[in-house]
Motif scaffolding. Structure first.
Motif, PDB file in Angstrom:
ATOM      1  N   ASP A 103       0.839  -1.195   0.000  1.00  0.00           N
ATOM      2  CA  ASP A 103       0.000   0.000   0.000  1.00  0.00           C
ATOM      3  C   ASP A 103       0.873   1.244   0.000  1.00  0.00           C
ATOM      4  O   ASP A 103       0.669   2.175  -0.770  1.00  0.00           O
ATOM      5  CB  ASP A 103      -0.913  -0.022   1.236  1.00  0.00           C
ATOM      6  CG  ASP A 103      -1.579   1.310   1.514  1.00  0.00           C
ATOM      7  OD1 ASP A 103      -1.759   2.108   0.574  1.00  0.00           O
ATOM      8  OD2 ASP A 103      -1.925   1.571   2.686  1.00  0.00           O
ATOM      9  N   THR A 104       1.891   1.260   0.864  1.00  0.00           N
ATOM     10  CA  THR A 104       2.694   2.464   1.040  1.00  0.00           C
ATOM     11  C   THR A 104       4.074   2.125   1.576  1.00  0.00           C
ATOM     12  O   THR A 104       4.271   1.080   2.199  1.00  0.00           O
ATOM     13  CB  THR A 104       1.993   3.436   2.015  1.00  0.00           C
ATOM     14  OG1 THR A 104       2.749   4.647   2.106  1.00  0.00           O
ATOM     15  CG2 THR A 104       1.858   2.818   3.403  1.00  0.00           C
ATOM     16  N   GLU A 114       5.408   4.945   3.074  1.00  0.00           N
ATOM     17  CA  GLU A 114       5.475   6.203   3.814  1.00  0.00           C
ATOM     18  C   GLU A 114       5.447   5.985   5.328  1.00  0.00           C
ATOM     19  O   GLU A 114       5.539   6.938   6.089  1.00  0.00           O
ATOM     20  CB  GLU A 114       4.322   7.122   3.388  1.00  0.00           C
ATOM     21  CG  GLU A 114       4.447   7.580   1.930  1.00  0.00           C
ATOM     22  CD  GLU A 114       3.276   8.437   1.480  1.00  0.00           C
ATOM     23  OE1 GLU A 114       2.271   8.505   2.219  1.00  0.00           O
ATOM     24  OE2 GLU A 114       3.381   9.024   0.391  1.00  0.00           O
ATOM     25  N   ASN A 155       1.568   3.897  -2.479  1.00  0.00           N
ATOM     26  CA  ASN A 155       1.467   5.082  -1.631  1.00  0.00           C
ATOM     27  C   ASN A 155       0.040   5.621  -1.524  1.00  0.00           C
ATOM     28  O   ASN A 155      -0.222   6.813  -1.688  1.00  0.00           O
ATOM     29  CB  ASN A 155       2.448   6.169  -2.089  1.00  0.00           C
ATOM     30  CG  ASN A 155       3.896   5.779  -1.797  1.00  0.00           C
ATOM     31  OD1 ASN A 155       4.171   5.054  -0.841  1.00  0.00           O
ATOM     32  ND2 ASN A 155       4.809   6.228  -2.622  1.00  0.00           N
ATOM     33  N   GLY A 156      -0.869   4.689  -1.255  1.00  0.00           N
ATOM     34  CA  GLY A 156      -2.229   5.075  -0.915  1.00  0.00           C
ATOM     35  C   GLY A 156      -3.163   5.336  -2.074  1.00  0.00           C
ATOM     36  O   GLY A 156      -4.230   5.917  -1.873  1.00  0.00           O
ATOM     37  N   HIS A 203      -4.509  -1.248  -0.180  1.00  0.00           N
ATOM     38  CA  HIS A 203      -4.831   0.070   0.377  1.00  0.00           C
ATOM     39  C   HIS A 203      -6.284   0.107   0.825  1.00  0.00           C
ATOM     40  O   HIS A 203      -6.587   0.540   1.932  1.00  0.00           O
ATOM     41  CB  HIS A 203      -4.588   1.169  -0.671  1.00  0.00           C
ATOM     42  CG  HIS A 203      -5.140   2.501  -0.258  1.00  0.00           C
ATOM     43  ND1 HIS A 203      -4.694   3.183   0.847  1.00  0.00           N
ATOM     44  CD2 HIS A 203      -6.143   3.264  -0.786  1.00  0.00           C
ATOM     45  CE1 HIS A 203      -5.372   4.312   0.980  1.00  0.00           C
ATOM     46  NE2 HIS A 203      -6.265   4.377   0.005  1.00  0.00           N
TER      47      HIS A 203
END
Length: 353
Positions: free
Chosen positions: A53-54, A56, A84-85, A110
């Motif tokens: 998903d990410t 970050e 990243n979402g 996500h």
């Protein structure tokens, strides 16, 4: 059939340009078209696609590194992409990996429902999908591996109640689009609801946090404080990121360190806050365990084998063969015997010594 394709750096760059452009400009359903002219180097090497998903958040770097290392140690090849979402990007990344010839997809979705499109696309190309940590719902998902997420919520609420069993509580959850966040809340409420029914606890806030964003969690906590005239006795926060946002809001009104706050993921910042006394606990889910077991599962699936599972989980469509792992509560007293002992975090990073 096992397939692994090597591509030149130029063609990879072109694929990513197409990926980003298409994801940003089109909402049409992705369909896979096998491209010509790819070099197949070794039919016998399992090729695993890992969709995150990410990247970050701190913890996902650890998952990526450990998963990739274990696949390679087993003799496979792996490629990891992070959206990243962005749901559309994650779907296009799945399409890219399918076109590159992966034998299995491992997905951290996500959005639990939107990721069903990835399962459908993979199955159209005779590729199985393993849902990693977060459950893909409303799909014919092949396998799921995660921690016992209801138990995570139980551990969070139990530790908070040990510190404060009466008063005004706030629940600051994760993203409602993440099935895990729903399970965390369900587990926590199994502990809190009997106390609410008795009148010992009043729930002054019960909020999910869009995108697991700490800033959103901070704002939700600020609103709860405003509505209650800063009268709050405890906060059950769904993970260390939301806990950080909650604690920022508490600091602004002089309450940080004065009331218990839960967390999850044993992130370095969360552990540091536990040492400082602004966060009460976190939940440790050994990433080396889930990453290595998921890699072994993916490797077997890629070879056409059926991995052993220990239970099933209903994803609102089917009963999905599942491996559930055990989470562990971590408090100030148990940091050294858990995350430090396992080598998950270094003592000098935590204590600055």
């Amino acid at each position: 059939m096992l397939r692994y394709y090597k591509k030149t750096s130029l063609s990879l760059l072109l694929c990513f340009v197409v990926l980003i452009t298409t994801a940003c400009s089109s909402t049409e359903k992705a369909t896979s078209t096998k491209t010509a002219g790819k070099l197949i180097t070794n039919d016998n090497v399992p090729y695993v696609g890992f969709l995150l998903d990410t990247l970050e958040e701190e913890r996902w770097y650890k998952d990526k590194q450990l998963f990739e290392e274990h696949i390679k140690s087993l003799g496979g090849q792996v490629k990891t992409l992070a959206a990243n979402g962005h749901d559309a990007v994650q779907l296009k990344q799945a399409q890219l990996l399918i076109e590159e010839g992966v034998d299995v997809l491992v997905v951290v979705p996500h959005n639990a429902e939107e990721a069903a499109k990835i399962v459908e696309l993979a199955h159209e190309n005779n590729i199985k999908v393993i849902s990693y940590d977060r459950l893909i719902t409303k799909s014919n998902l092949d396998y799921y591996i995660s921690f016992d997420n209801e138990k995570v919520g139980v551990l969070q609420a139990t530790e908070i109640v040990k510190n404060t069993s009466k008063g005004k509580f706030a629940y600051i959850g994760g993203a409602e689009t993440d099935n895990n966040a729903i399970l965390f809340r369900k587990g926590a409420m199994s502990v809190l609801q009997p106390l609410i029914d008795k009148g010992d606890i009043t729930l002054i806030a019960d909020q999910y946090t869009d995108g697991w964003d700490p800033k959103v969690a901070e704002q939700n906590m600020k609103e709860a404080l405003n509505k209650s005239s800063n009268q709050v006795n405890a906060v059950v926060a769904a993970n260390d990121g939301t806990a950080g946002g909650v604690i920022s809001a508490l600091e602004a009104v002089g309450l940080a360190g004065k009331i218990p706050v839960s967390g999850q993921d044993a992130e370095l910042n969360g552990i540091k806050r536990i040492v400082e006394g602004t966060q009460t606990m976190t939940v440790y889910k050994p990433i080396n365990v889930i990453a290595t077991q998921a890699a072994e599962m993916a490797f077997k699936v890629a070879k056409g084998e059926n991995p052993k599972t220990d239970t099933t989980i209903n994803n609102n469509k089917i009963e999905v063969p599942t491996i559930l792992l055990e989470p562990t509560a971590v408090t100030k007293e148990t940091i050294d015997s858990t995350v430090v002992k396992d080598g998950y975090l270094a003592k000098e990073d935590i204590y600055g010594k």
